[in-house]
Design an enzyme around this catalytic site. Structure first.
Site, PDB file in Angstrom:
ATOM      1  N   HIS A   1     -39.735 -47.936  28.564  1.00  0.00           N
ATOM      2  CA  HIS A   1     -39.261 -48.474  29.838  1.00  0.00           C
ATOM      3  C   HIS A   1     -40.497 -48.636  30.719  1.00  0.00           C
ATOM      4  CE1 HIS A   1     -35.124 -46.496  28.938  1.00  0.00           C
ATOM      5  NE2 HIS A   1     -35.163 -47.738  28.486  1.00  0.00           N
TER       6      HIS A   1
ATOM      7  N   GLU B   1     -41.419 -46.253  33.581  1.00  0.00           N
ATOM      8  CA  GLU B   1     -41.585 -44.818  33.302  1.00  0.00           C
ATOM      9  C   GLU B   1     -43.020 -44.635  32.818  1.00  0.00           C
ATOM     10  OE1 GLU B   1     -38.379 -43.773  30.681  1.00  0.00           O
ATOM     11  OE2 GLU B   1     -36.849 -44.429  32.119  1.00  0.00           O
TER      12      GLU B   1
ATOM     13  N   HIS C   1     -40.692 -40.588  27.886  1.00  0.00           N
ATOM     14  CA  HIS C   1     -39.965 -41.245  28.961  1.00  0.00           C
ATOM     15  C   HIS C   1     -40.153 -40.483  30.267  1.00  0.00           C
ATOM     16  CE1 HIS C   1     -37.324 -44.223  26.747  1.00  0.00           C
ATOM     17  NE2 HIS C   1     -37.843 -43.535  25.753  1.00  0.00           N
TER      18      HIS C   1
ATOM     19  N   GLU D   1     -38.558 -36.406  28.037  1.00  0.00           N
ATOM     20  CA  GLU D   1     -38.464 -36.800  29.442  1.00  0.00           C
ATOM     21  C   GLU D   1     -39.382 -35.876  30.230  1.00  0.00           C
ATOM     22  OE1 GLU D   1     -36.520 -39.275  30.553  1.00  0.00           O
ATOM     23  OE2 GLU D   1     -35.147 -39.656  28.884  1.00  0.00           O
TER      24      GLU D   1
END
Length: 445
Positions: free
Chosen positions: A86, A89, A193, A283
């Protein structure tokens, strides 16, 4: 330590460093300059190549770090990190650039890094979505227009799905990664991410047969995946407890992907099912696009985790399968008897297999079409060898020659392989809790 390792350590002390990478955001041109500089100055341990182009024609760069960076070596597992799927990110992108710098400048100086490079081929893709990164005009913690690629597709919803049809237009970046996975025998991977602090492991989608009625979706290798996620999260002090305000709390810093929220067309499920590669999603920041002055803190928090996670590619057992004449056998199914994959794991063109397993006793089921399965027992010791899985070559006991297996029959079709499991219709009907979680968190993975 061998004489060669002493020599490399001594030589490393004499080599000049590359220009220090600053803690700022590096756009495509700056990133390319850095990667090409590393590849030129450390040509004996690095190889830079592009696996394809983005929608807008930007290169999808991969830097390989290893003692034999340009080609696979028998017995040396392949590892990869992928970031910036993404485009908004951004932390993972910069972490991987600093990881590259750390690895190449510590080879021959730090024994752990030197051993890692000696025994692992490490593939690093800092940006899978360079168009999205360049599209961000006003960085935001929660959502920016750069999340999608140049065609406005979410790349982490763009892969074939094993649980339901994913009828979306396959994007150039996705196709490039899918082709890349065919060219290497990847064993372990992580994609980086932002938007939360948690290590998420497969499955992201599921059916009742994988546990969705219990708000989860587990692989046959769930014990290994939980261990891998814990390996990363336990070394990052930020990935414990309620670090991100107004978001889900992950006390141990890990979660099953489906338990967090169901996701169709994700990359980690695709890796595990169709590429024989264990992948988790990391993440790493509550804010998707934090201020530059925070990047050094993110590096300090994640450096130990990034290194330790790479080392896990040496878990379990590895080896080659041979016929009675000593010829390596490709396309032979090698799996643990009680944890078969819906798309069977097979030996590569060199007859090699790699199985990530925790310490314990296992029975390997070795299967060649048209022949009776061959069973062999292995015991994975509590203390594994440094930078090497247990080596177990297998001599397949059969008479006569093997019939060649048509290439068209080697790969599993990219269709919902789990669709024949009972009650598949309920697979995409999560509980009310999961539905609400999905609405609240859909932007944060």
């Amino acid at each position: 330590m061998e004489k060669m390792d002493f020599a490399r350590l001594w030589l490393g002390l004499l080599l000049p460093l590359v220009a220090t990478l600053d803690f700022s955001y590096h756009h495509q041109e700056e990133m390319e300059v850095f990667l090409k500089n590393v590849a030129q100055n450390y040509s004996s341990i690095t190889h830079l190549h592009s696996i394809g182009k983005s929608v807008k024609g930007r290169n999808l760069w991969v830097l390989v770090v290893g003692r034999s960076p340009k080609e696979h070596r028998i017995g040396i597992p392949e590892f990869k990190y992928v970031a910036n799927m993404h485009g908004d990110e951004t932390v993972g992108r910069e972490l991987l650039l600093h990881l590259i710098e750390y690895l190449v400048t510590h080879d021959g100086k730090d024994l752990e890094v030197t051993n890692l490079i000696n025994n692992t081929r490490i593939h690093i893709m800092p940006s899978m979505n360079p168009d999205g990164f360049e599209a961000v005009r006003k960085p935001d913690c929660f959502y920016s227009n750069g999340r999608e690629n140049g065609n406005f597709y979410d790349l982490n919803r763009n892969f074939p799905d094993a649980f339901e049809f994913n009828n979306v237009s396959r994007q150039p970046e996705t196709m490039a990664v899918m082709e890349w996975l065919k060219t290497e025998t990847f064993v372990l991977s992580a994609n980086l991410h932002g938007g939360a602090l948690v290590a998420s492991y497969p499955f992201d989608n599921g059916v009742p047969g994988t546990g969705t009625l219990h708000s989860r979706s587990l692989t046959p290798d769930d014990d290994v995946f939980q261990y891998l996620a814990n390996t990363y999260a336990s070394r990052n002090p930020n990935m414990k407890g309620d670090q991100c305000k107004n978001k889900m709390n992950f006390p141990d810093g890990i979660t099953n992907g489906y338990s967090w929220y169901p996701l169709k067309g994700g990359m980690q499920d695709y890796n595990y099912i169709w590429a024989q590669c264990f992948e988790i999603t990391l993440e790493l920041s509550c804010c998707k696009y934090p201020r530059e002055e925070k990047l050094s803190t993110f590096w300090n928090l994640n450096k130990a985790s990034l290194i330790e996670y790479i080392k896990q590619v040496h878990l379990g057992v590895k080896g080659q399968v041979f016929d009675q004449s000593g010829n390596p056998l490709p396309n032979v199914i090698v799996e643990v008897q009680d944890r078969k994959h819906i798309c069977p794991y097979k030996t590569n063109k060199f007859g090699e297999y790699y199985l990530l397993l925790l310490p314990g006793s296992y029975t390997l089921n070795v299967t060649v079409p048209g022949h009776h399965p061959h069973l062999t027992k292995v015991i994975i010791p509590q203390k594994s060898q440094d930078f090497s899985a247990l080596k177990k070559d297998i001599l397949f006991p059969f008479r006569g020659q093997l019939d060649p297996v048509p290439v068209s029959n080697l790969a599993c079709p990219r269709i919902p392989l789990y669709s024949n499991l009972p009650s598949h219709s309920a697979a995409t009907k999560p509980s009310l809790f999961l539905f609400l979680v999905t609405l609240f968190h859909i932007l944060f993975k």
